[in-house]
Motif scaffolding. Structure first.
Motif, PDB file in Angstrom:
ATOM      1  N   PRO A 141      -5.821  17.050  -7.929  1.00  0.00           N
ATOM      2  CA  PRO A 141      -4.747  17.619  -8.752  1.00  0.00           C
ATOM      3  C   PRO A 141      -4.323  16.704  -9.881  1.00  0.00           C
ATOM      4  O   PRO A 141      -4.399  15.478  -9.772  1.00  0.00           O
ATOM      5  CB  PRO A 141      -3.606  17.798  -7.748  1.00  0.00           C
ATOM      6  N   SER A 142      -3.884  17.292 -10.962  1.00  0.00           N
ATOM      7  CA  SER A 142      -3.253  16.534 -12.040  1.00  0.00           C
ATOM      8  C   SER A 142      -1.776  16.377 -11.693  1.00  0.00           C
ATOM      9  O   SER A 142      -1.285  16.958 -10.717  1.00  0.00           O
ATOM     10  CB  SER A 142      -3.432  17.284 -13.366  1.00  0.00           C
ATOM     11  N   PRO A 143      -1.030  15.576 -12.453  1.00  0.00           N
ATOM     12  CA  PRO A 143       0.387  15.366 -12.134  1.00  0.00           C
ATOM     13  C   PRO A 143       1.170  16.671 -12.077  1.00  0.00           C
ATOM     14  O   PRO A 143       0.894  17.616 -12.827  1.00  0.00           O
ATOM     15  CB  PRO A 143       0.869  14.480 -13.274  1.00  0.00           C
ATOM     16  N   SER A 144       2.153  16.719 -11.184  1.00  0.00           N
ATOM     17  CA  SER A 144       3.005  17.900 -11.020  1.00  0.00           C
ATOM     18  C   SER A 144       4.462  17.465 -11.076  1.00  0.00           C
ATOM     19  O   SER A 144       4.764  16.267 -11.001  1.00  0.00           O
ATOM     20  CB  SER A 144       2.694  18.588  -9.690  1.00  0.00           C
ATOM     21  N   PRO A 145       5.397  18.397 -11.207  1.00  0.00           N
ATOM     22  CA  PRO A 145       6.820  18.030 -11.238  1.00  0.00           C
ATOM     23  C   PRO A 145       7.204  17.213 -10.009  1.00  0.00           C
ATOM     24  O   PRO A 145       6.755  17.487  -8.897  1.00  0.00           O
ATOM     25  CB  PRO A 145       7.524  19.390 -11.248  1.00  0.00           C
ATOM     26  N   CYS A 199       0.030   9.648   3.887  1.00  0.00           N
ATOM     27  CA  CYS A 199      -0.461  10.665   2.954  1.00  0.00           C
ATOM     28  C   CYS A 199      -0.048  12.068   3.410  1.00  0.00           C
ATOM     29  O   CYS A 199       0.374  12.907   2.607  1.00  0.00           O
ATOM     30  CB  CYS A 199      -1.979  10.579   2.824  1.00  0.00           C
ATOM     31  N   LYS A 200      -0.161  12.303   4.698  1.00  0.00           N
ATOM     32  CA  LYS A 200       0.217  13.612   5.243  1.00  0.00           C
ATOM     33  C   LYS A 200       1.702  13.856   5.051  1.00  0.00           C
ATOM     34  O   LYS A 200       2.124  14.960   4.662  1.00  0.00           O
ATOM     35  CB  LYS A 200      -0.154  13.675   6.726  1.00  0.00           C
ATOM     36  N   HIS A 201       2.507  12.820   5.322  1.00  0.00           N
ATOM     37  CA  HIS A 201       3.958  12.949   5.173  1.00  0.00           C
ATOM     38  C   HIS A 201       4.332  13.230   3.715  1.00  0.00           C
ATOM     39  O   HIS A 201       5.256  14.013   3.439  1.00  0.00           O
ATOM     40  CB  HIS A 201       4.636  11.666   5.651  1.00  0.00           C
ATOM     41  N   ARG A 202       3.622  12.615   2.781  1.00  0.00           N
ATOM     42  CA  ARG A 202       3.935  12.783   1.367  1.00  0.00           C
ATOM     43  C   ARG A 202       3.216  13.982   0.748  1.00  0.00           C
ATOM     44  O   ARG A 202       3.419  14.282  -0.427  1.00  0.00           O
ATOM     45  CB  ARG A 202       3.559  11.513   0.587  1.00  0.00           C
ATOM     46  N   GLY A 203       2.374  14.666   1.504  1.00  0.00           N
ATOM     47  CA  GLY A 203       1.651  15.813   0.976  1.00  0.00           C
ATOM     48  C   GLY A 203       0.576  15.448  -0.021  1.00  0.00           C
ATOM     49  O   GLY A 203       0.300  16.218  -0.952  1.00  0.00           O
ATOM     50  N   ILE A 204      -0.044  14.278   0.154  1.00  0.00           N
ATOM     51  CA  ILE A 204      -1.083  13.817  -0.770  1.00  0.00           C
ATOM     52  C   ILE A 204      -2.437  14.345  -0.318  1.00  0.00           C
ATOM     53  O   ILE A 204      -2.887  14.054   0.795  1.00  0.00           O
ATOM     54  CB  ILE A 204      -1.122  12.277  -0.814  1.00  0.00           C
ATOM     55  N   PRO A 205      -3.137  15.142  -1.141  1.00  0.00           N
ATOM     56  CA  PRO A 205      -4.468  15.630  -0.765  1.00  0.00           C
ATOM     57  C   PRO A 205      -5.447  14.477  -0.584  1.00  0.00           C
ATOM     58  O   PRO A 205      -5.417  13.496  -1.335  1.00  0.00           O
ATOM     59  CB  PRO A 205      -4.875  16.515  -1.948  1.00  0.00           C
ATOM     60  N   PHE A 215      -7.583  22.485   0.559  1.00  0.00           N
ATOM     61  CA  PHE A 215      -7.611  21.060   0.225  1.00  0.00           C
ATOM     62  C   PHE A 215      -6.300  20.619  -0.391  1.00  0.00           C
ATOM     63  O   PHE A 215      -5.683  19.632   0.035  1.00  0.00           O
ATOM     64  CB  PHE A 215      -8.785  20.769  -0.714  1.00  0.00           C
ATOM     65  N   LEU A 216      -5.822  21.341  -1.411  1.00  0.00           N
ATOM     66  CA  LEU A 216      -4.588  20.975  -2.087  1.00  0.00           C
ATOM     67  C   LEU A 216      -3.376  21.120  -1.172  1.00  0.00           C
ATOM     68  O   LEU A 216      -2.367  20.432  -1.352  1.00  0.00           O
ATOM     69  CB  LEU A 216      -4.410  21.823  -3.353  1.00  0.00           C
ATOM     70  N   ALA A 217      -3.494  21.995  -0.171  1.00  0.00           N
ATOM     71  CA  ALA A 217      -2.396  22.194   0.777  1.00  0.00           C
ATOM     72  C   ALA A 217      -2.412  21.169   1.901  1.00  0.00           C
ATOM     73  O   ALA A 217      -1.526  21.170   2.761  1.00  0.00           O
ATOM     74  CB  ALA A 217      -2.461  23.598   1.359  1.00  0.00           C
ATOM     75  N   THR A 256       0.825  -1.206   0.000  1.00  0.00           N
ATOM     76  CA  THR A 256       0.000   0.000   0.000  1.00  0.00           C
ATOM     77  C   THR A 256       0.859   1.257   0.000  1.00  0.00           C
ATOM     78  O   THR A 256       0.590   2.213  -0.733  1.00  0.00           O
ATOM     79  CB  THR A 256      -0.937   0.008   1.220  1.00  0.00           C
ATOM     80  N   TYR A 257       1.898   1.281   0.823  1.00  0.00           N
ATOM     81  CA  TYR A 257       2.764   2.448   0.899  1.00  0.00           C
ATOM     82  C   TYR A 257       3.454   2.716  -0.432  1.00  0.00           C
ATOM     83  O   TYR A 257       3.639   3.867  -0.831  1.00  0.00           O
ATOM     84  CB  TYR A 257       3.804   2.256   2.005  1.00  0.00           C
ATOM     85  N   ARG A 258       3.826   1.667  -1.145  1.00  0.00           N
ATOM     86  CA  ARG A 258       4.455   1.852  -2.449  1.00  0.00           C
ATOM     87  C   ARG A 258       3.478   2.462  -3.441  1.00  0.00           C
ATOM     88  O   ARG A 258       3.838   3.323  -4.245  1.00  0.00           O
ATOM     89  CB  ARG A 258       4.975   0.506  -2.970  1.00  0.00           C
ATOM     90  N   VAL A 259       2.244   1.986  -3.391  1.00  0.00           N
ATOM     91  CA  VAL A 259       1.222   2.533  -4.280  1.00  0.00           C
ATOM     92  C   VAL A 259       1.022   4.028  -4.012  1.00  0.00           C
ATOM     93  O   VAL A 259       0.858   4.824  -4.933  1.00  0.00           O
ATOM     94  CB  VAL A 259      -0.104   1.767  -4.110  1.00  0.00           C
ATOM     95  N   LEU A 260       1.058   4.419  -2.745  1.00  0.00           N
ATOM     96  CA  LEU A 260       0.855   5.829  -2.407  1.00  0.00           C
ATOM     97  C   LEU A 260       1.956   6.720  -2.970  1.00  0.00           C
ATOM     98  O   LEU A 260       1.756   7.925  -3.130  1.00  0.00           O
ATOM     99  CB  LEU A 260       0.758   5.999  -0.889  1.00  0.00           C
ATOM    100  N   SER A 261       3.101   6.140  -3.287  1.00  0.00           N
ATOM    101  CA  SER A 261       4.161   6.932  -3.898  1.00  0.00           C
ATOM    102  C   SER A 261       3.865   7.230  -5.364  1.00  0.00           C
ATOM    103  O   SER A 261       4.515   8.081  -5.969  1.00  0.00           O
ATOM    104  CB  SER A 261       5.505   6.194  -3.795  1.00  0.00           C
ATOM    105  N   ALA A 262       2.887   6.529  -5.932  1.00  0.00           N
ATOM    106  CA  ALA A 262       2.615   6.635  -7.366  1.00  0.00           C
ATOM    107  C   ALA A 262       1.350   7.424  -7.680  1.00  0.00           C
ATOM    108  O   ALA A 262       0.917   7.446  -8.827  1.00  0.00           O
ATOM    109  CB  ALA A 262       2.512   5.236  -7.970  1.00  0.00           C
ATOM    110  N   VAL A 263       0.729   8.063  -6.683  1.00  0.00           N
ATOM    111  CA  VAL A 263      -0.527   8.775  -6.917  1.00  0.00           C
ATOM    112  C   VAL A 263      -0.393  10.247  -6.556  1.00  0.00           C
ATOM    113  O   VAL A 263       0.542  10.656  -5.868  1.00  0.00           O
ATOM    114  CB  VAL A 263      -1.682   8.141  -6.111  1.00  0.00           C
TER     115      VAL A 263
END
Length: 546
Positions: A295-299, A151-157, A264-266, A120-127
């Motif tokens: 969000p769409s993909p970002s750098p 998610c919070k650590h990775r900044g995932i909305p 939300f995005l923040a 699961t954690y690996r998948v979260l790196s890809a979204v």
């Protein structure tokens, strides 16, 4: 628009979502059309059922199945493994891609069981976003909170969906308080339930004030009929139930719980929807929210901290390896997340770890277990590279402009077992199977000169990983194995200079992991403390990569 046709299972096989027909639109324009997200939850919160319902509402499948033990029920598209279907749980992550409102949705279903947290954690790196699924009767559970922290650590909305509102459960306002208190996020409901949990009649659309009323579909196999009524018609139809829902919605507005895109995005707030995935209601609204708000993909940041722009030359990283999807060919699929540029089937990229070329001749798109050949893909897309034997989880591929993305986390194992082939005559199959399971990350494999290759040690986050490994060794590699559980309960990284001293300690054993790390296994924390007392300068560190 893609042309769809149903396959033999009722799945609409989509063509053209990432084909050369949209090649000329440009990388930035295509990336803007992508929404890549994962669904996270505690086990049995309805995650795979929601995944199936999303595909149904996007018309990517013609009929939904959901997980239960009753004979005759269809299984979800994302839960394709035999063990998943037998047990009614998600054991491996799955990738689904479909189109909705001219947007390409990349949906990654994740294992719900805590024993498969590493996957699961690996998948979260890809979204780029995640849907946090909350059981209306249970609120925020342990596994959900662990995944929220990632998610919070990775900044995932995060978008929150309160599921199973058609069953008795907690008070809606109390759930909002729990989300706020335990996550620190401000819940901003976009819809509000009409009727208490167990008496789900529909929702108030808080943006319009309208009533979205639904009628449960038979067995939840099809999209639930719904109609939209204005406030006056809703009040006449539902009476006090509607009045209560409106009053509670107004109370939320007065307390500042209205949606704000920037917060939300923040990662400051989380939009909330109420739904019943098994009844296929509230799911359509989630698709709209994903398109409109996610969000769409970002750098993406490289290992040196620099950002790889979306329209830079192609780059991607491997976040998952999976075998056994095609029983006819017994091939292996390396799932990559495209981070920048245009991927084209047949291109020769560079593998950052080795500096060697890697040909992408066989590229496929997965829809659960079903796979179709694709010619191109864009940032945010997930591509399956067939028989990528040179690839490992965490590897980076790039074209022209070098880049290397950070490694994916490796978890500290807590369960250990010696594995041996039951039939010595099948040692070749045994070695091949163990190597395959190690490459996929199903289990960690530890070795030493003392134990030899015929009796490596399997290390796992949870004991169910052993069951999966044992099952796959017998069914996929035709090499049944026996497992002998060891008394070790934790592992610490060490260095070669301390190997002999630690091996001399009682209840301690040092073994080599496939990634080159030396792990010292301990029976308990007392043994760790004892080793540190005996060797004050010994190197012992938690075996978790950042």
């Amino acid at each position: 628009m893609p042309s769809d046709r149903p396959d033999s299972r009722g799945v609409l096989v989509q063509h053209g979502a990432t084909s050369s027909a949209i090649h000329d639109d440009g990388v930035l324009a295509q990336a803007a059309r992508r929404r890549s997200f994962a669904v996270i939850s505690h086990p049995d919160a309805g995650k795979s059922t929601l995944t199936e319902a999303l595909a149904l509402h996007a018309h990517a499948i013609t009929e939904a199945g959901h997980i239960n033990g009753k004979s005759g029920r269809r299984h979800t598209v994302s839960d394709w493994m035999e063990m998943e279907q037998a047990r009614g749980i998600s054991i491996t992550s799955a990738s689904l891609q479909f189109s909705y409102r001219d947007t390409v949705i990349n949906l990654l279903d994740t294992p719900g069981h805590a024993d498969f947290s590493e996957d699961t954690y690996r998948v979260l790196s890809a979204v780029d976003a995640a849907v946090m699924l909350v059981d209306a009767a249970k609120g925020l559970e342990a596994q959900t909170m662990k995944l929220f922290a990632v998610c919070k650590h990775r900044g995932i909305p995060l978008i929150t969906v309160v599921n199973k509102w058609d069953r008795p459960g907690l008070d809606a306002l109390a759930l909002m308080d729990e989300i706020s208190e335990r996550t620190g996020l401000t819940p901003t409901p976009l819809t509000w339930p009409v009727g208490v949990a167990g008496d789900f009649r529909g929702v108030v659309d808080r943006a319009t004030g309208e009533y979205v009323r639904f009628t449960p579909s038979a067995g939840g196999a099809h999209i639930a009929p719904q109609e939209t009524l204005d406030a006056d018609a809703a009040a006449a139809l539902e009476g006090d139930v509607w009045t209560t829902a409106v009053e509670e919605s107004d109370l939320l507005g007065a307390s500042g719980a209205d949606h704000d895109l920037e917060s939300f995005l923040a990662g400051v707030s989380t939009p909330v929807l109420f739904a019943s995935a098994v009844r296929n209601f509230g799911v359509h609204a989630l698709l709209d929210v994903l398109v409109d708000l996610a969000p769409s993909p970002s750098p993406r940041a490289a290992v040196d901290g620099t950002l790889r722009a979306i329209d830079d030359p192609f780059s991607a990283f491997v976040f998952k390896m999976q075998a056994g999807m095609d029983t006819s060919h017994r091939d292996r699929l390396a799932f990559i997340r495209v981070c920048s540029g245009l991927f084209e089937r047949g291109m020769v990229a560079t593998l950052a770890r080795t500096g060697r070329p890697f040909a992408t001749k066989y590229a496929q798109q997965a829809f659960g277990r079903e796979r179709t050949v694709i010619d191109s893909a864009y940032p945010g897309d997930v591509v399956g590279l067939v028989n990528g034997s040179d690839l490992r989880v965490g590897d980076t591929l790039f074209l022209d402009k070098p880049v290397e993305y950070p490694p994916l986390p490796t978890f500290a194992p807590e369960h250990f077992a010696v594995v041996r082939a039951k039939d010595a005559g099948k040692y070749k199959q045994f070695r091949k199977g163990i190597a395959q399971l190690e490459a996929e990350g199903v289990v960690q494999v530890l070795r030493s000169d003392l134990r030899g290759d015929q009796a490596p040690v399997l290390a796992a986050v949870g004991p169910m990983q052993f069951e999966v490994a044992e099952h796959r060794m017998a069914t996929e590699f035709n090499s049944p194995v026996s497992l002998e559980r060891l008394s070790y309960t934790l592992a610490m990284k060490t260095t070669r200079e301390w190997t002999a001293a630690l091996n001399a300690e009682r209840g301690v054993e040092v073994l080599l992991r496939g990634d080159g790390e030396l792990l010292a296994l301990f029976a308990d924390r007392w043994r760790v403390a004892s080793s540190r007392r005996n060797h004050p300068t010994v190197v012992l560190e938690p075996p978790v990569a950042a």
